[in-house]
Design a protein around this motif. Structure first.
Motif, PDB file in Angstrom:
ATOM      1  N   ALA A  98       0.812  -1.208   0.000  1.00 52.75           N
ATOM      2  CA  ALA A  98       0.000   0.000   0.000  1.00 52.75           C
ATOM      3  C   ALA A  98       0.848   1.262   0.000  1.00 52.75           C
ATOM      4  O   ALA A  98       0.338   2.358   0.154  1.00 52.75           O
ATOM      5  CB  ALA A  98      -0.927  -0.005   1.215  1.00 52.75           C
ATOM      6  N   SER A 141      -3.800   1.943   5.343  1.00 55.11           N
ATOM      7  CA  SER A 141      -4.972   2.386   4.586  1.00 55.11           C
ATOM      8  C   SER A 141      -4.954   3.896   4.383  1.00 55.11           C
ATOM      9  O   SER A 141      -5.290   4.391   3.304  1.00 55.11           O
ATOM     10  CB  SER A 141      -6.255   1.958   5.304  1.00 55.11           C
ATOM     11  N   THR A 144      -2.546   4.591   1.664  1.00 55.35           N
ATOM     12  CA  THR A 144      -3.125   4.261   0.360  1.00 55.35           C
ATOM     13  C   THR A 144      -3.984   5.406  -0.148  1.00 55.35           C
ATOM     14  O   THR A 144      -3.967   5.727  -1.341  1.00 55.35           O
ATOM     15  CB  THR A 144      -3.980   2.980   0.470  1.00 55.35           C
ATOM     16  N   GLN A 180      -6.450  -1.896 -10.281  1.00 54.29           N
ATOM     17  CA  GLN A 180      -5.872  -2.340  -9.009  1.00 54.29           C
ATOM     18  C   GLN A 180      -5.829  -1.190  -8.005  1.00 54.29           C
ATOM     19  O   GLN A 180      -6.134  -1.372  -6.826  1.00 54.29           O
ATOM     20  CB  GLN A 180      -4.467  -2.918  -9.216  1.00 54.29           C
ATOM     21  N   ASP A 184      -7.626  -1.040  -4.356  1.00 51.07           N
ATOM     22  CA  ASP A 184      -6.884  -0.709  -3.135  1.00 51.07           C
ATOM     23  C   ASP A 184      -7.562   0.435  -2.381  1.00 51.07           C
ATOM     24  O   ASP A 184      -7.663   0.417  -1.150  1.00 51.07           O
ATOM     25  CB  ASP A 184      -5.446  -0.321  -3.468  1.00 51.07           C
TER      26      ASP A 184
END
Length: 199
Positions: A98, A141, A144, A180, A184
């Motif tokens: 990430a 996260s 990301t 992708q 994510d």
């Protein structure tokens, strides 16, 4: 050089390929194990044809090779700029998991891009100002989504909407190359919206 199992032993050179061909230099009987462009000064932005040469002839080719052959003085000066080619975005820089890098094309100096990535990582590791805990998964996260640790629920929703618009194929003329990244982003948002820090 001695023969062993049909292969040569002795000094190895990077780029040697056992092709089973002869050197393409007229009159040479040595194996053609090294690749060289068939035409000098051909189109630089397209793949060219190749020919196979022996070590001696590829060395001679390399000694006489001139990258600037066929260029006018302005094109040579342009190619010699310290950041030549930097402004052309090619493929994305690789990342692990990430750990999304910044958009390198947004920077005019490569050192600024590297510094921005480092600053983002340092900011992501500091604790939240409100004291709410962040797990390692929460931090990944947030990274990301490109958010710092102090982001609130509103910033989370806003950034999520922005990234979905950026990566969704319907907003990119059907281009699915960001699929992708979109997955994510969705996974990161789904994880964070139920995290204690954003409850």
């Amino acid at each position: 050089m001695s023969e062993r199992d049909g292969r040569r032993s002795g000094p190895r050179f990077h780029g040697r390929v056992e092709t089973g061909r002869r050197c393409e230099e007229p009159g040479c009987e040595a194996p053609g194990e090294f690749r060289a462009p068939a035409v000098r000064g051909g189109q630089r932005d397209q793949p060219g044809a190749w020919r196979w040469l022996c070590l001696d002839h590829v060395r001679a080719f390399n000694a006489g090779y001139n990258f600037f052959e066929g260029m006018d003085p302005d094109a040579i000066a342009q190619a010699q700029r310290p950041y030549a080619g930097w402004e052309r975005e090619t493929r994305a820089f690789s990342h692990v998991g990430a750990d999304l890098p910044p958009r390198w094309g947004d920077f005019s100096d490569p050192l600024d891009a590297i510094g921005a990535r480092f600053k983002a990582r340092v900011a992501a590791e500091r604790p939240r100002a409100d004291g709410k805990p962040l797990s390692g998964e929460d931090r990944r996260s947030l990274e990301t989504l490109g958010l710092g640790p102090d982001a609130d629920r509103r910033a989370l929703r806003s950034r999520y909407a922005e990234l979905v618009r950026r990566y969704h194929p319907d907003r990119n003329g059907g281009d699915r190359s960001h699929e992708q990244a979109l997955q994510d982003v969705i996974a990161a948002y789904t994880q964070l919206k139920s995290a204690p820090a954003f409850a």
